[in-house]
Design a protein around this motif. Sequence first.
Motif, PDB file in Angstrom:
ATOM      1  N   VAL A  23       0.772  -1.414   0.101  1.00  0.00           N
ATOM      2  CA  VAL A  23       0.022  -0.027   0.082  1.00  0.00           C
ATOM      3  C   VAL A  23       0.870   1.274  -0.049  1.00  0.00           C
ATOM      4  CG1 VAL A  23      -1.899  -1.142   1.208  1.00  0.00           C
ATOM      5  CG2 VAL A  23      -0.224  -0.135   2.725  1.00  0.00           C
ATOM      6  N   ASN A  24       0.344   2.106  -0.513  1.00  0.00           N
ATOM      7  CA  ASN A  24       1.108   3.564  -0.726  1.00  0.00           C
ATOM      8  C   ASN A  24       2.182   3.594  -1.692  1.00  0.00           C
ATOM      9  OD1 ASN A  24      -0.659   4.760   1.043  1.00  0.00           O
ATOM     10  ND2 ASN A  24       0.410   3.824   2.906  1.00  0.00           N
ATOM     11  N   VAL A  25       2.390   2.427  -2.527  1.00  0.00           N
ATOM     12  CA  VAL A  25       3.288   2.406  -3.483  1.00  0.00           C
ATOM     13  C   VAL A  25       3.391   3.585  -4.450  1.00  0.00           C
ATOM     14  CG1 VAL A  25       4.226   1.257  -5.760  1.00  0.00           C
ATOM     15  CG2 VAL A  25       3.178  -0.065  -3.811  1.00  0.00           C
ATOM     16  N   PRO A  26       4.339   4.406  -4.694  1.00  0.00           N
ATOM     17  CA  PRO A  26       4.353   5.810  -5.288  1.00  0.00           C
ATOM     18  C   PRO A  26       3.926   5.517  -6.723  1.00  0.00           C
ATOM     19  CG  PRO A  26       6.481   5.203  -4.166  1.00  0.00           C
ATOM     20  CD  PRO A  26       5.667   4.129  -4.042  1.00  0.00           C
ATOM     21  N   THR A  27       2.919   6.521  -7.122  1.00  0.00           N
ATOM     22  CA  THR A  27       2.455   6.204  -8.566  1.00  0.00           C
ATOM     23  C   THR A  27       3.072   6.876  -9.654  1.00  0.00           C
ATOM     24  OG1 THR A  27       1.145   8.307  -8.065  1.00  0.00           O
ATOM     25  CG2 THR A  27       0.138   5.955  -7.630  1.00  0.00           C
ATOM     26  N   VAL A  93       9.092  -2.163   0.454  1.00  0.00           N
ATOM     27  CA  VAL A  93       7.828  -2.341  -0.226  1.00  0.00           C
ATOM     28  C   VAL A  93       7.022  -1.312  -0.542  1.00  0.00           C
ATOM     29  CG1 VAL A  93       7.795  -4.877   0.631  1.00  0.00           C
ATOM     30  CG2 VAL A  93       6.728  -3.055   1.966  1.00  0.00           C
ATOM     31  N   SER A  94       7.484  -0.322   0.171  1.00  0.00           N
ATOM     32  CA  SER A  94       6.432   1.034  -0.285  1.00  0.00           C
ATOM     33  C   SER A  94       6.993   1.644  -1.499  1.00  0.00           C
ATOM     34  CB  SER A  94       6.363   1.739   0.941  1.00  0.00           C
ATOM     35  OG  SER A  94       7.973   2.169   1.513  1.00  0.00           O
ATOM     36  N   ASN A  95       8.395   1.173  -1.997  1.00  0.00           N
ATOM     37  CA  ASN A  95       9.176   1.896  -2.968  1.00  0.00           C
ATOM     38  C   ASN A  95       9.173   1.255  -4.251  1.00  0.00           C
ATOM     39  OD1 ASN A  95       9.366   4.529  -1.900  1.00  0.00           O
ATOM     40  ND2 ASN A  95      11.082   3.712  -0.506  1.00  0.00           N
ATOM     41  N   GLY A 119       4.352  -3.830 -11.452  1.00  0.00           N
ATOM     42  CA  GLY A 119       3.578  -2.787 -10.977  1.00  0.00           C
ATOM     43  C   GLY A 119       2.091  -3.126 -11.036  1.00  0.00           C
ATOM     44  N   ASN A 120       1.108  -2.139 -10.618  1.00  0.00           N
ATOM     45  CA  ASN A 120      -0.284  -2.218 -10.574  1.00  0.00           C
ATOM     46  C   ASN A 120      -0.555  -3.677  -9.606  1.00  0.00           C
ATOM     47  OD1 ASN A 120      -0.895  -0.130 -12.038  1.00  0.00           O
ATOM     48  ND2 ASN A 120      -0.515  -1.326 -13.892  1.00  0.00           N
ATOM     49  N   ARG A 121       0.099  -3.929  -8.573  1.00  0.00           N
ATOM     50  CA  ARG A 121      -0.139  -5.194  -7.582  1.00  0.00           C
ATOM     51  C   ARG A 121      -0.038  -6.531  -8.447  1.00  0.00           C
ATOM     52  NH1 ARG A 121      -5.219  -2.409  -4.298  1.00  0.00           N
ATOM     53  NH2 ARG A 121      -4.321  -0.685  -3.467  1.00  0.00           N
ATOM     54  N   GLN A 122       0.932  -6.717  -9.245  1.00  0.00           N
ATOM     55  CA  GLN A 122       0.949  -7.871 -10.112  1.00  0.00           C
ATOM     56  C   GLN A 122       2.397  -8.244 -10.079  1.00  0.00           C
ATOM     57  OE1 GLN A 122      -0.742  -6.916 -13.863  1.00  0.00           O
ATOM     58  NE2 GLN A 122      -2.434  -8.231 -13.577  1.00  0.00           N
ATOM     59  N   ALA A 123       2.662  -9.662 -10.018  1.00  0.00           N
ATOM     60  CA  ALA A 123       4.100 -10.080  -9.984  1.00  0.00           C
ATOM     61  C   ALA A 123       4.109 -11.191 -11.318  1.00  0.00           C
ATOM     62  CB  ALA A 123       4.562 -10.551  -9.017  1.00  0.00           C
TER      63      ALA A 123
END
Length: 302
Positions: A23-27, A93-95, A119-123
């Motif tokens: 959560v709060n990953v920079p956009t 993980v926030s970065n 990105g976009n909560r995918q791996a």
Amino acid sequence: MINVRRPTFFWSFVVLLAVSLIVNVPTGEAQSVGDAMAREAKTLIGTPYQFGGTNPSQGFDASGLIYYLHQQQGITIPRTVRDQARGGQTISVSNLQPGDVLIFKDSRGNPSISALYMGNRQAIASLPSTNGVRLHSVNTNWAREHFLVAKRYINNPAVQDQSPSREVPAAHDKASNLADNIIRTAEKYLGTPYRYGAKPGSGYFDCSLFTQTVFAENGIQLPRSSRQQSQVGTYVRWGEWEKGDLLFFWTRSTGEGNVGHVAIYAGDGKIIHTWGSPGVTYDRITDRTWRETYMGAKRVIR
């Protein structure tokens, strides 16, 4: 990668990183090299899982996929999960950004699985339970509990981007002439018998003594073993070889994923090298034996 058999339900969870971790990953815009890596990774979806695999023709294991994707961007990283966890820059993980490497631990706390953050909560990862390369959402409790560390091997896109630059004609001609000389030198040894561990001046070559000798006669010093030779020079992508490039392969004795053989690219799809009963000989890189054991190439001619 640690080759430990686990139940299917274990592998079904291992590729996922919990949303609560990111959560709060920079956009903001991600690094261009990481984006390119993520795009390349998507083209590999469906490639089968293969323990020790490091290229699309072989298939991939988890760390082999990560290794290959970085190599395609001209970035050399460690081959195994354990070493991938030790290298690079540790990232919170926030970065996280596309191209970052996610490492998961096994039940003993050891690095066990590598995945590429998209990105976009995918791996994306290559695992036996999913029959190879698949894209996954990053949202499970298991992933949060088994997540070990995130690593970044992309520090500066401008520096890491190693696409060929425009060379002045004089420099290109010099390299081309040197490559031609290397091939002519190699050809004078055609038929010289093979012997593993051969000594200089013995009348025999093994693969790496052959390349070391040929390049030394043209003013380029190489390490002794094929594995050591694979660590020098500039990475060259599949199909972009030039005369004089060094091509590396795994063998039955070294096992998949471990360099055990080296050859010199001679142009027109041909390699010159030494092995077994032929001794120093020509082969084609498209022959099944060499295509399926190919690991990568390096350019040492400047």
